[in-house]
Design a protein around this motif. Sequence first.
Motif, PDB file in Angstrom:
ATOM      1  N   LEU A   1     -75.872 -18.303  75.975  1.00  0.00           N
ATOM      2  CA  LEU A   1     -75.697 -19.591  75.306  1.00  0.00           C
ATOM      3  C   LEU A   1     -75.185 -19.340  73.893  1.00  0.00           C
ATOM      4  O   LEU A   1     -75.781 -18.548  73.158  1.00  0.00           O
ATOM      5  N   PRO A   2     -74.114 -19.996  73.483  1.00  0.00           N
ATOM      6  CA  PRO A   2     -73.448 -19.641  72.218  1.00  0.00           C
ATOM      7  C   PRO A   2     -74.361 -19.641  71.001  1.00  0.00           C
ATOM      8  O   PRO A   2     -74.480 -18.611  70.324  1.00  0.00           O
ATOM      9  N   VAL A   3     -75.007 -20.749  70.703  1.00  0.00           N
ATOM     10  CA  VAL A   3     -75.821 -20.853  69.491  1.00  0.00           C
ATOM     11  C   VAL A   3     -77.243 -20.362  69.737  1.00  0.00           C
ATOM     12  O   VAL A   3     -77.793 -19.585  68.950  1.00  0.00           O
ATOM     13  N   THR A   4     -77.839 -20.794  70.849  1.00  0.00           N
ATOM     14  CA  THR A   4     -79.213 -20.385  71.152  1.00  0.00           C
ATOM     15  C   THR A   4     -79.322 -18.874  71.282  1.00  0.00           C
ATOM     16  O   THR A   4     -80.262 -18.252  70.771  1.00  0.00           O
TER      17      THR A   4
ATOM     18  N   LYS B   1     -74.257 -11.150  62.347  1.00  0.00           N
ATOM     19  CA  LYS B   1     -74.149  -9.835  62.984  1.00  0.00           C
ATOM     20  C   LYS B   1     -74.090  -9.979  64.500  1.00  0.00           C
ATOM     21  O   LYS B   1     -73.384  -9.220  65.179  1.00  0.00           O
ATOM     22  N   GLY B   2     -74.819 -10.944  65.037  1.00  0.00           N
ATOM     23  CA  GLY B   2     -74.788 -11.177  66.475  1.00  0.00           C
ATOM     24  C   GLY B   2     -73.399 -11.556  66.958  1.00  0.00           C
ATOM     25  O   GLY B   2     -72.964 -11.143  68.039  1.00  0.00           O
TER      26      GLY B   2
ATOM     27  N   LYS C   1     -66.879 -12.213  79.159  1.00  0.00           N
ATOM     28  CA  LYS C   1     -66.091 -13.245  79.840  1.00  0.00           C
ATOM     29  C   LYS C   1     -66.160 -13.066  81.352  1.00  0.00           C
ATOM     30  O   LYS C   1     -66.325 -14.034  82.105  1.00  0.00           O
ATOM     31  N   ALA C   2     -66.035 -11.805  81.799  1.00  0.00           N
ATOM     32  CA  ALA C   2     -66.076 -11.535  83.235  1.00  0.00           C
ATOM     33  C   ALA C   2     -67.432 -11.890  83.838  1.00  0.00           C
ATOM     34  O   ALA C   2     -67.509 -12.326  84.987  1.00  0.00           O
ATOM     35  N   ALA C   3     -68.493 -11.728  83.055  1.00  0.00           N
ATOM     36  CA  ALA C   3     -69.840 -12.036  83.538  1.00  0.00           C
ATOM     37  C   ALA C   3     -70.199 -13.506  83.367  1.00  0.00           C
ATOM     38  O   ALA C   3     -71.289 -13.924  83.769  1.00  0.00           O
ATOM     39  N   GLY C   4     -69.304 -14.277  82.768  1.00  0.00           N
ATOM     40  CA  GLY C   4     -69.552 -15.708  82.581  1.00  0.00           C
ATOM     41  C   GLY C   4     -70.471 -16.042  81.434  1.00  0.00           C
ATOM     42  O   GLY C   4     -71.006 -17.156  81.358  1.00  0.00           O
ATOM     43  N   LEU C   5     -70.674 -15.090  80.512  1.00  0.00           N
ATOM     44  CA  LEU C   5     -71.526 -15.350  79.348  1.00  0.00           C
ATOM     45  C   LEU C   5     -70.761 -16.179  78.328  1.00  0.00           C
ATOM     46  O   LEU C   5     -69.620 -15.872  77.994  1.00  0.00           O
ATOM     47  N   ARG C   6     -71.403 -17.201  77.807  1.00  0.00           N
ATOM     48  CA  ARG C   6     -70.765 -18.090  76.840  1.00  0.00           C
ATOM     49  C   ARG C   6     -71.208 -17.717  75.426  1.00  0.00           C
ATOM     50  O   ARG C   6     -71.745 -18.542  74.681  1.00  0.00           O
ATOM     51  N   THR C   7     -70.962 -16.465  75.053  1.00  0.00           N
ATOM     52  CA  THR C   7     -71.217 -16.070  73.675  1.00  0.00           C
ATOM     53  C   THR C   7     -70.143 -16.696  72.783  1.00  0.00           C
ATOM     54  O   THR C   7     -69.105 -17.154  73.274  1.00  0.00           O
TER      55      THR C   7
ATOM     56  N   PRO D   1     -68.022 -15.271  70.617  1.00  0.00           N
ATOM     57  CA  PRO D   1     -66.718 -14.613  70.770  1.00  0.00           C
ATOM     58  C   PRO D   1     -66.061 -14.910  72.115  1.00  0.00           C
ATOM     59  O   PRO D   1     -64.840 -15.087  72.194  1.00  0.00           O
ATOM     60  N   ALA D   2     -66.844 -14.974  73.195  1.00  0.00           N
ATOM     61  CA  ALA D   2     -66.280 -15.218  74.521  1.00  0.00           C
ATOM     62  C   ALA D   2     -65.658 -16.607  74.644  1.00  0.00           C
ATOM     63  O   ALA D   2     -64.827 -16.842  75.531  1.00  0.00           O
ATOM     64  N   LEU D   3     -66.038 -17.520  73.758  1.00  0.00           N
ATOM     65  CA  LEU D   3     -65.445 -18.858  73.774  1.00  0.00           C
ATOM     66  C   LEU D   3     -64.085 -18.892  73.101  1.00  0.00           C
ATOM     67  O   LEU D   3     -63.347 -19.872  73.246  1.00  0.00           O
ATOM     68  N   MET D   4     -63.744 -17.834  72.376  1.00  0.00           N
ATOM     69  CA  MET D   4     -62.456 -17.784  71.693  1.00  0.00           C
ATOM     70  C   MET D   4     -61.334 -17.471  72.693  1.00  0.00           C
ATOM     71  O   MET D   4     -61.568 -16.951  73.772  1.00  0.00           O
ATOM     72  N   SER D   5     -60.118 -17.800  72.293  1.00  0.00           N
ATOM     73  CA  SER D   5     -58.970 -17.629  73.193  1.00  0.00           C
ATOM     74  C   SER D   5     -58.566 -16.174  73.366  1.00  0.00           C
ATOM     75  O   SER D   5     -57.906 -15.822  74.343  1.00  0.00           O
ATOM     76  N   SER D   6     -58.929 -15.316  72.429  1.00  0.00           N
ATOM     77  CA  SER D   6     -58.582 -13.902  72.518  1.00  0.00           C
ATOM     78  C   SER D   6     -59.601 -13.082  71.746  1.00  0.00           C
ATOM     79  O   SER D   6     -60.366 -13.618  70.928  1.00  0.00           O
ATOM     80  N   GLN D   7     -59.605 -11.785  72.002  1.00  0.00           N
ATOM     81  CA  GLN D   7     -60.527 -10.905  71.283  1.00  0.00           C
ATOM     82  C   GLN D   7     -60.179 -10.845  69.800  1.00  0.00           C
ATOM     83  O   GLN D   7     -61.065 -10.734  68.949  1.00  0.00           O
ATOM     84  N   ARG D   8     -58.906 -10.957  69.489  1.00  0.00           N
ATOM     85  CA  ARG D   8     -58.501 -10.919  68.086  1.00  0.00           C
ATOM     86  C   ARG D   8     -59.007 -12.152  67.334  1.00  0.00           C
ATOM     87  O   ARG D   8     -59.486 -12.036  66.201  1.00  0.00           O
ATOM     88  N   SER D   9     -58.913 -13.313  67.951  1.00  0.00           N
ATOM     89  CA  SER D   9     -59.430 -14.521  67.296  1.00  0.00           C
ATOM     90  C   SER D   9     -60.952 -14.443  67.153  1.00  0.00           C
ATOM     91  O   SER D   9     -61.524 -14.898  66.162  1.00  0.00           O
ATOM     92  N   ALA D  10     -61.619 -13.831  68.140  1.00  0.00           N
ATOM     93  CA  ALA D  10     -63.063 -13.632  68.040  1.00  0.00           C
ATOM     94  C   ALA D  10     -63.393 -12.703  66.877  1.00  0.00           C
ATOM     95  O   ALA D  10     -64.380 -12.913  66.159  1.00  0.00           O
TER      96      ALA D  10
END
Length: 338
Positions: A129-132, A180-181, A193-199, A201-210
């Motif tokens: 969960l992104p914030v939690t 830090k998280g 992203k592959a595991a479906g985790l909504r962290t 960074p995973a919500l960003m369009s790319s790793q660079r934007s994260a």
Amino acid sequence: MARFTAVVELVRPRTLLVTPLSYCVGVAVADHDFDFVVLLGVVFHVLAPLAANAHNAVTDLVEDGENVPGRLKLVETAGVRVLQRIVPISLGIMLLLSLAISLAQSIIWIFSVFLVLGYSSPRFRLKGLPVTGMAVFAMAVTEPFIAGALLADSWWEVPHYDSYQPVALGAFLFFWYFAKGIMKNVPDYAGDKAAGLRTIPALMSSQRSAAWVAAVATTVVYAAFPVLVLVSALPDRLAYVGLMTLPAVANMIAMVRARTQLEYNLVGQRDMYVSVVFLGLLLFAWRPSVGSALIGLLAVAVMVWTDVSGRDSRASRHLDRTEPELSVPGGGGPTGDR
């Protein structure tokens, strides 16, 4: 010996330091002597992340197979059952320690169990969960600080504070580790992203934007510390700890420039040094003493030892997919999904 070494690498000694350091900062804020009771608290707050790391090693096989493939071989060598047993044994020892320390620590033990199990357990999976998830992760330093700040001279007592200093510092530590998280999830972008985790960074369009999101959050929170000291009742001598903004920002510049998994991983490793030194300096600034200095130096020494000896499951050699993948218990991912 191979099994023991694998277990050591999976419980990750270099990540067990920020919690006892934060606890010691809380103890210093409470103006409590560094006595035997504090030592018990330090052991308590080493066992908490140790149990969490052992638990995560078993529950995070899907994303680890993408992010840190070599960790699967370590789990296979250590044995899933061995890692699973570490969790209740650690929590049981923590309960005994908390009962010996104080009533407040005993109550905090209940919360610690939730933090250890809830972050990555199949039932709750709060890390997805992104914030939690980031809030739970941030409690890894906030909860020890609270525990230390509530330490008094008797089992039943809690300290009385005439100012909001502990609240201000505790709130800062929460947001500091929240940032830090975000950063620590950037290297795991693909696997999460592959595991479906909504962290976050995973919500960003790319790793660079994260990486940019993590860099901005990290820069803001470090730069905010000296400002917090200036506008609050915190001791002025704490302001010099803000010098850690320089290495923190330099490391974030390296993150936004990173392009390979190895480069992202090295940023994460350096960030832990920055975090440990930050807490060590914060402890020394609050209570300038030989004891405080030795605590910080010991933490850095442990980190150097783990990196020189390679006793970490995120060491660079584990990033290569050179070992066969471990079959996931339950027929699929950590939640049992196929």
